[in-house]
Design a protein around this motif. Structure first.
Motif, short mmCIF file in Angstrom:
data_model
loop_
_atom_site.label_atom_id
_atom_site.label_comp_id
_atom_site.label_asym_id
_atom_site.label_seq_id
_atom_site.Cartn_x
_atom_site.Cartn_y
_atom_site.Cartn_z
N UNK A 42 15.28 -2.54 2.63
CA UNK A 42 14.48 -2.92 1.47
C UNK A 42 13.22 -2.04 1.46
N UNK A 43 12.70 -1.78 0.28
CA UNK A 43 11.49 -0.98 0.20
C UNK A 43 10.31 -1.82 -0.30
N UNK A 44 9.11 -1.32 -0.07
CA UNK A 44 7.89 -2.07 -0.41
C UNK A 44 7.10 -1.37 -1.52
N UNK A 45 7.80 -0.67 -2.40
CA UNK A 45 7.12 0.03 -3.47
C UNK A 45 6.93 1.50 -3.15
N UNK A 46 6.35 2.25 -4.10
CA UNK A 46 6.31 3.72 -4.00
C UNK A 46 5.15 4.30 -3.21
N UNK A 47 4.13 3.48 -2.87
CA UNK A 47 2.92 4.02 -2.23
C UNK A 47 2.95 3.78 -0.72
N UNK A 48 2.62 4.82 0.04
CA UNK A 48 2.64 4.75 1.50
C UNK A 48 1.65 3.70 2.02
N UNK A 49 2.11 2.91 3.01
CA UNK A 49 1.29 1.86 3.63
C UNK A 49 1.14 2.12 5.12
N UNK A 50 0.08 1.60 5.70
CA UNK A 50 -0.04 1.57 7.15
C UNK A 50 0.95 0.54 7.68
N UNK A 51 1.24 0.58 8.98
CA UNK A 51 2.22 -0.34 9.54
C UNK A 51 1.77 -1.79 9.40
N UNK A 52 0.50 -2.08 9.70
CA UNK A 52 0.04 -3.47 9.59
C UNK A 52 0.08 -3.95 8.15
N UNK A 53 -0.20 -3.05 7.19
CA UNK A 53 -0.12 -3.44 5.77
C UNK A 53 1.32 -3.74 5.39
N UNK A 54 2.26 -2.94 5.86
CA UNK A 54 3.66 -3.16 5.54
C UNK A 54 4.13 -4.52 6.06
N UNK A 55 3.72 -4.87 7.29
CA UNK A 55 4.09 -6.18 7.84
C UNK A 55 3.40 -7.29 7.05
N UNK A 56 2.13 -7.09 6.70
CA UNK A 56 1.37 -8.08 5.93
C UNK A 56 2.04 -8.34 4.58
N UNK A 57 2.41 -7.28 3.89
CA UNK A 57 3.05 -7.41 2.58
C UNK A 57 4.40 -8.11 2.71
N UNK A 58 5.16 -7.73 3.73
CA UNK A 58 6.47 -8.37 3.95
C UNK A 58 6.30 -9.86 4.18
N UNK A 59 5.32 -10.23 5.00
CA UNK A 59 5.08 -11.66 5.28
C UNK A 59 4.68 -12.41 4.01
N UNK A 60 3.83 -11.79 3.19
CA UNK A 60 3.41 -12.43 1.94
C UNK A 60 4.61 -12.66 1.02
#
Length: 212
Positions: free
Chosen positions: A131-149
């Motif tokens: 699964x992807x989290x959108x087109x803009x690059x994220x830091x690792x902690x942001x990616x986990x934060x967004x996934x959890x949200x």
């Protein structure tokens, strides 16, 4: 040995580097803290033996973290269908419904590369559904934060407020732009790990000094 299947959600970072930089340590500590507060688990896998015995205290002492030398493939060998790989190259974006389908969310520990390197391909080859989290690059902690949200708070990706490429003031005369997307905090500022802004400022000031 902990049974990760007992946890409602487990966030896994497959550590793909032989070392652990200070900024990564701060990110991992933030992931551990937020996972613990959300009644989830954070697993740092594939940690080399040489690194496992020398993990920075800010990471090792965090609640909610488990450090493993085994790879995610070995740990979840019998649960492959329950593992979701957060992959910038995936054709489908993460949705709240994925929280019903998957219990383990896997990150390559390299989402913060700038420019991004496709080292997630090493995990993609293992056949996990992506699964992807959108087109803009994220830091690792942001990616986990967004996934959890998305999967725990059931908030769709497009409903999350972000701050893209924020500019951080280093001193009166200099600023530095962060080339990533962050979750917007209640104060309107990008959510970053504790100590990260000071680390960025110190590194930037050192860089500016070397140019003088």
């Amino acid at each position: 040995m902990a049974n990760f299947a007992e946890s409602s959600k487990t966030y896994v970072v497959e550590h793909l580097d032989p070392e652990l930089e200070q900024w990564s340590a701060l990110e991992y500590a933030a992931i551990a803290k937020e996972s613990y507060e959300a009644n989830a688990q954070f697993l740092l896998s594939s940690v080399p033996e040489s690194l496992a015995t020398n993990i920075p205290g800010v990471v090792k002492q965090s609640k909610g973290i488990k450090i493993e030398q085994r790879s995610v493939e070995e740990i979840f060998a019998s649960q492959k269908e329950s593992v979701c790989l957060l992959d910038p190259a995936a054709s489908k974006e993460l949705s709240p419904e994925d929280g019903d389908k998957f219990t383990v969310f896997l990150f390559g520990g390299i989402l913060g590369d700038d420019p991004p390197r496709d080292r997630t391909s090493e995990l993609r080859k293992k056949g996990y559904e992506g699964r992807r989290l959108g087109p803009v690059q994220m830091t690792t902690d942001t990616a986990v934060r967004v996934t959890r949200i998305v999967v725990q708070d059931r908030t769709p990706l497009e409903k999350i407020e972000y701050v893209d490429h924020p500019e951080l003031k280093v001193n009166k005369h200099e600023s530095t732009e962060m080339p990533f997307r962050y979750v917007k905090g209640k104060d309107g500022e990008p959510v970053m790990p504790e100590g990260m802004i000071d680390l960025i400022k110190n590194d930037s000031e050192r860089g500016f000094g070397e140019l003088l």
